[in-house]
Scaffold this motif. Structure first.
Motif, PDB file in Angstrom:
ATOM      1  N   LEU A   1       0.840  -1.207   0.000  1.00 48.17           N
ATOM      2  CA  LEU A   1       0.000   0.000   0.000  1.00 48.17           C
ATOM      3  C   LEU A   1       0.870   1.251   0.000  1.00 48.17           C
ATOM      4  O   LEU A   1       0.589   2.221  -0.710  1.00 48.17           O
ATOM      5  N   ALA A   2       1.944   1.235   0.809  1.00 49.42           N
ATOM      6  CA  ALA A   2       2.828   2.401   0.874  1.00 49.42           C
ATOM      7  C   ALA A   2       3.501   2.635  -0.487  1.00 49.42           C
ATOM      8  O   ALA A   2       3.598   3.776  -0.956  1.00 49.42           O
ATOM      9  N   LEU A   3       3.936   1.550  -1.139  1.00 44.39           N
ATOM     10  CA  LEU A   3       4.575   1.680  -2.450  1.00 44.39           C
ATOM     11  C   LEU A   3       3.612   2.249  -3.486  1.00 44.39           C
ATOM     12  O   LEU A   3       3.993   3.052  -4.344  1.00 44.39           O
ATOM     13  N   GLU A   4       2.341   1.793  -3.423  1.00 45.84           N
ATOM     14  CA  GLU A   4       1.321   2.285  -4.365  1.00 45.84           C
ATOM     15  C   GLU A   4       1.044   3.762  -4.144  1.00 45.84           C
ATOM     16  O   GLU A   4       1.051   4.565  -5.069  1.00 45.84           O
ATOM     17  N   ASN A   5       0.770   4.112  -2.877  1.00 43.20           N
ATOM     18  CA  ASN A   5       0.267   5.460  -2.568  1.00 43.20           C
ATOM     19  C   ASN A   5       1.309   6.540  -2.811  1.00 43.20           C
ATOM     20  O   ASN A   5       0.974   7.666  -3.145  1.00 43.20           O
ATOM     21  N   GLU A   6       2.569   6.211  -2.674  1.00 40.06           N
ATOM     22  CA  GLU A   6       3.598   7.253  -2.771  1.00 40.06           C
ATOM     23  C   GLU A   6       4.290   7.269  -4.136  1.00 40.06           C
ATOM     24  O   GLU A   6       5.286   7.984  -4.302  1.00 40.06           O
ATOM     25  N   GLY A   7       3.786   6.475  -5.107  1.00 43.03           N
ATOM     26  CA  GLY A   7       4.438   6.428  -6.424  1.00 43.03           C
ATOM     27  C   GLY A   7       5.902   6.074  -6.297  1.00 43.03           C
ATOM     28  O   GLY A   7       6.785   6.579  -7.003  1.00 43.03           O
ATOM     29  N   TYR A   8       6.195   5.165  -5.382  1.00 42.51           N
ATOM     30  CA  TYR A   8       7.570   4.880  -4.960  1.00 42.51           C
ATOM     31  C   TYR A   8       8.385   4.175  -6.043  1.00 42.51           C
ATOM     32  O   TYR A   8       9.589   4.381  -6.157  1.00 42.51           O
ATOM     33  N   ILE A   9       7.699   3.313  -6.836  1.00 42.44           N
ATOM     34  CA  ILE A   9       8.428   2.516  -7.837  1.00 42.44           C
ATOM     35  C   ILE A   9       9.100   3.434  -8.862  1.00 42.44           C
ATOM     36  O   ILE A   9      10.266   3.241  -9.227  1.00 42.44           O
TER      37      ILE A   9
ATOM     38  N   ARG B   1       1.265  -8.313  -6.090  1.00 46.03           N
ATOM     39  CA  ARG B   1       0.163  -7.344  -6.173  1.00 46.03           C
ATOM     40  C   ARG B   1      -0.044  -6.875  -7.603  1.00 46.03           C
ATOM     41  O   ARG B   1       0.876  -6.356  -8.244  1.00 46.03           O
ATOM     42  N   THR B   2      -1.250  -7.022  -8.092  1.00 48.86           N
ATOM     43  CA  THR B   2      -1.546  -6.608  -9.469  1.00 48.86           C
ATOM     44  C   THR B   2      -1.333  -5.114  -9.655  1.00 48.86           C
ATOM     45  O   THR B   2      -0.803  -4.683 -10.686  1.00 48.86           O
ATOM     46  N   ALA B   3      -1.746  -4.313  -8.677  1.00 44.16           N
ATOM     47  CA  ALA B   3      -1.626  -2.853  -8.823  1.00 44.16           C
ATOM     48  C   ALA B   3      -0.168  -2.446  -9.029  1.00 44.16           C
ATOM     49  O   ALA B   3       0.134  -1.556  -9.840  1.00 44.16           O
ATOM     50  N   LEU B   4       0.746  -3.133  -8.320  1.00 45.23           N
ATOM     51  CA  LEU B   4       2.172  -2.833  -8.486  1.00 45.23           C
ATOM     52  C   LEU B   4       2.673  -3.322  -9.846  1.00 45.23           C
ATOM     53  O   LEU B   4       3.472  -2.659 -10.502  1.00 45.23           O
ATOM     54  N   PHE B   5       2.183  -4.490 -10.286  1.00 42.45           N
ATOM     55  CA  PHE B   5       2.593  -5.016 -11.592  1.00 42.45           C
ATOM     56  C   PHE B   5       2.172  -4.067 -12.713  1.00 42.45           C
ATOM     57  O   PHE B   5       2.895  -3.888 -13.691  1.00 42.45           O
ATOM     58  N   GLU B   6       0.986  -3.475 -12.574  1.00 41.33           N
ATOM     59  CA  GLU B   6       0.507  -2.593 -13.642  1.00 41.33           C
ATOM     60  C   GLU B   6       1.415  -1.381 -13.800  1.00 41.33           C
ATOM     61  O   GLU B   6       1.612  -0.888 -14.909  1.00 41.33           O
ATOM     62  N   VAL B   7       1.986  -0.928 -12.687  1.00 37.89           N
ATOM     63  CA  VAL B   7       2.953   0.181 -12.762  1.00 37.89           C
ATOM     64  C   VAL B   7       4.267  -0.323 -13.363  1.00 37.89           C
ATOM     65  O   VAL B   7       4.809   0.258 -14.309  1.00 37.89           O
TER      66      VAL B   7
END
Length: 822
Positions: A186-194, A228-234
């Motif tokens: 969640l933290a990686l998603e919310n902060e655009g960390y990737i 996590r799919t949301a992270l994969f999509e990024v």
């Protein structure tokens, strides 16, 4: 992979009626496919239907229901559990675990339908519909719960070059705990960390900061394992994917970095064999190729503990492939152009090779489709003319193109052999035999240059599928078996048997190298299959073309496997106990090659020895009268010295009993009357009857069937003996001393073969009881036809009911069960 439960816990149970909020059952927004995850971590399609949500009294809660669109049956009934973790992926997927190791997925036709059901799930669980996952994946320990209460969110270190080691340690420490994994994701998603990490990656590469690059490798690998799919999509987006692959090039365990990006940008070229106009489809193809490459080549092989952590990556690729096939299939212009260029003579060889390879990959992708969609897929290809196109391609010189075309053909045959048969029969009306599709396949099989004949083995399997009556359709006005087999024997069988006939013109194979022997063994295997399954078609072919005599030439091959294939072919024919075949065998003296092979094998106790003896034993046990007489009259001199099994002496005894009955027909009919009287149940006890059974002269053990002498049998016994006598004289002159030593020492003195029949000191009466016990009434080999139970000389069932195990004076009578006619 974890074991899948034997039955899904919430499928196919009855529920109360439900209304569908927001539309009728036929609304496409509600159209879904139901998938379950199998043991190999692959998604299995469970069917297409329409989803609804309503309160189910029996389950005491709001539930998801999916009814099949084909028949309205219930595909899924699942209570929305307040504690279950539901995930929304790729806007049209909802995935959850129904029980331990049982994952379910709903794939929606439209995003709107997915959002609607997602809102229902979030409503039941009291969650905001904007989340992509509704719950922590599993319950945590009290200590972790306490940590959770004290720190509601995970705070990531600021994304700087100097803090990469800290970030890597945080990711590694979070992986063992599902709760911390969830927070990290969640933290990686919310902060655009990737994206921030990938910017640092460029800085590290520019500065050649190897330590920083090693930390980035560990961080990105850890993010993959968050599943996590949301992270994969990024990560798999057009702007990020090559940088993600770049991070994974710097594995700290390797002395040198890998060049994955160089391969993908310079070596692997995307070839548009037919221009793809849809930019979304093109992007999806690029993405799928790269993600597949990451899974297969870039990521290290996952450990047992990490295997399940990549299940979302498997699913991402799987659903992408389904989408690509669907989009291509709907593009009629694309497919029309593809087949037009494939069959156009003006298309150059390189282009045609690309087109065929594309079509092969397209067919391979189709294996991800559910059954009804696969039906539509192959129907589309069939309507586009895939079979005529394959025929054109198979007629070309390019071996690579032909190989790819063969693979495509195998997909079609395995999917629908009837479709292929129908096409082949239709084209036979316009074309010559030489260019028929099925004959091209046979020719490729015969001309396979691979020393191991890998391609020929595949093609032989496809031919067997095509000629197998078990998968042929039969309707009231059309029988595929009759039509197709008639066609096959008229137009194709001569192509299949050509190498066999060409190689057996003399008394030994003209070519006997290993590759030729392998090919002939494959052909014989298919012919043996035909003997078993094709009845009169193959019988006419074998007898008219004298095929068995040619096959038996191969008994002289130096390759034992080929000689055994030839023997197996003859054994299958004898096993049918068909008098047409028997007369053909006797007329052409076709036991001679077998007896020669048996004598040439000498005293060796090997498979050849056992197989030949088993064939003669079958004739004895089944009491095939015509063959028994033929063997003894023509080959007894060659076989009489074999005493390590009782088979040949048993055959001789059978023959003598037949002769005796022929000479004394009155005595024979008297025995029948006596036996019928004996088997009538009267006041005598069962024991008395058994005594009488064993005390009767051994000749009484025979059925009393009328013996039909084999047709075409010469009247003069000397004429019959002539061929084998000449052969035996030559043999004895040549090997008299050697044979004498063999017979005296090896044959009679060696250890008996393990299948040796156990007779009590070779007693004649015991031999007879063995023979007669196995001579079943009404057996197909008896001259009275099997279809006429009332034929003269047949014995009533009470005969076999009377036989029982009894031991007297060291003799053992075989049991003859009344229901054991087979």
């Amino acid at each position: 992979a974890p074991d899948q439960p034997s039955a899904p816990p919430a499928i196919a149970s009855q529920s109360g009626g439900c209304g569908v909020a927001g539309g009728r059952m036929t609304d496409t927004r509600r159209r879904v496919k139901v998938y379950t995850l199998n043991e190999d971590r692959q998604w299995d399609d469970r069917g297409t239907g329409h989803v609804s949500s309503c309160y189910v009294e029996r389950l005491k809660g709001m539930s998801l229901l999916v009814r099949a669109e084909s028949d309205g049956s219930l595909l899924l009934e699942s209570k929305i559990n307040p504690n279950t973790a539901y995930q929304k992926q790729q806007d049209t997927l909802i995935v959850w675990s129904e029980a331990e190791n049982y994952d379910l997925a709903l794939s929606f036709q439209e995003k709107a339908g997915c959002d609607e059901i997602w809102e229902k799930i979030c409503q039941v669980q009291g969650k905001d519909p904007s989340v992509d996952i509704t719950q922590d994946l599993v319950d945590e320990s009290e200590e972790e719960r306490f940590d959770d209460m004290s720190s509601p969110g995970l705070e990531l270190p600021s994304c700087e070059l100097s803090r990469l080691e800290e970030i890597a340690e945080l990711v590694a420490s979070s992986l063992p705990s599902p709760l911390r994994r969830e927070k990290l994701a969640l933290a990686l998603e919310n902060e655009g960390y990737i994206k921030k990490l990938l910017e640092i990656f460029h800085v590290c590469e520019d500065l050649e900061n190897i330590e920083g690059l090693h930390h980035l490798y560990e961080i990105i690998k850890g993010i993959f394992l968050l599943n996590r799919t949301a992270l994969f999509e990024v990560m798999f987006s057009e702007e990020c994917i090559m940088d993600v692959i770049g991070c994974l090039e710097y594995d700290p365990s390797l002395s040198q970095s890998r060049k994955h990006r160089e391969f993908l940008t310079k070596t692997a070229k995307f070839k548009e064999v037919i221009p793809i106009s849809d930019p979304e489809l093109k992007q999806k193809i690029h993405q799928t190729y790269r993600v597949q490459y990451i899974q297969d080549m870039v990521l290290p092989t996952p450990s047992v503990f990490e295997e399940n952590m990549l299940s979302t990556l498997h699913s991402f690729i799987f659903f992408n492939k389904v989408e690509i096939v669907g989009m291509l299939q709907e593009d009629e212009k694309f497919l029309t152009d593809l087949f037009a260029q494939l069959t156009d003579e003006a298309t150059d060889e390189e282009k045609r090779q690309e087109l065929v390879n594309f079509l092969k990959e397209f067919c391979a992708f189709s294996q991800t489709l559910q059954p009804q969609n696969r039906d539509a897929f192959f129907k589309t290809l069939s309507n586009m003319g895939i079979l005529p196109a394959l025929e054109v391609i198979l007629g070309m010189d390019d071996a690579q193109v032909r190989s790819a075309a063969t693979d495509i053909f195998s997909y079609l045959v395995e999917y629908n052999p009837s479709m292929v048969r129908e096409f082949v029969m239709q084209e036979a009306q316009q074309n010559d035999d030489d260019i028929l599709l099925i004959n091209l396949i046979i020719e490729h099989m015969i001309c396979d240059t691979d020393p191991e004949l890998g391609g020929a083995v595949l093609l032989m399997g496809l031919l067997r599928t095509l000629v197998d009556p078990e998968n042929m359709l039969a309707t009231a006005n059309k029988t595929e078996k009759t039509e197709f087999l008639g066609f096959f024997y008229k137009h194709c069988m001569h192509v299949l048997t050509a190498p066999l006939l060409a190689n057996t013109t003399e008394d030994k194979p003209s070519k006997d190298d290993f590759q030729t022997a392998q090919l002939l063994a494959l052909i014989l295997e298919l012919l043996t299959f035909c003997v078993e399954h094709h009845t009169y078609h193959i019988k006419n072919y074998i007898i008219n073309k004298d095929i068995l005599r040619r096959v038996l030439v191969l008994m002289a091959s130096k390759h034992a496997f080929l000689a055994l294939c030839a023997l197996r072919f003859k054994r299958k024919i004898i096993g049918l106990k068909d008098e047409f075949y028997n007369r053909y065998i006797m007329k052409s003296f076709l036991f001679e090659p077998v007896v020669k092979a048996f004598l040439n094998n000498g005293s060796r106790y090997n498979l050849m020895n056992s197989a030949i003896i088993e064939m003669f034993e079958f004739i004895r046990v089944e009491d095939i009268k015509s063959l028994t007489a033929h063997v003894i009259e023509n080959y007894w001199k060659a076989l009489e010295d074999v005493d390590y099994v009782q088979t040949f002496k048993g055959l001789k005894l059978r023959f003598e009993q037949q002769r005796e009955r022929q000479d004394n027909p009155k005595l024979d009919s008297m025995r029948s009357i006596l036996r019928n009287h004996r088997y009538r149940r009267d006041a005598r006890t069962l024991e008395d009857e058994e005594e009488m059974w064993f005390n009767t002269d051994e000749d009484d053990m025979e059925d009393g069937e009328a013996v039909v002498p084999p047709s075409d049998k010469p009247k003069n016994d000397e004429d019959i003996m002539d061929p084998i006598s000449k052969f035996m004289e030559r043999k004895k002159l040549k090997e008299s001393e050697e044979k004498e030593v063999l017979l005296k020492t090896n044959l009679s003195g060696r250890q008996s073969p393990s299948f040796k029949l156990s007779f009590s000191s070779g007693t004649k009466s015991n031999l007879t009881s063995q023979s007669s016990a196995s001579n079943l009434p009404g057996s197909p080999g008896s001259p009275g036809s099997p279809g006429s139970p009332g034929s003269p000389g047949s014995v009533s069932k009470s005969t076999s009911q009377m036989a029982a195990i009894t031991t007297k004076g060291g003799l053992v009578g075989l049991v003859d069960y009344p229901d054991d006619d087979e």
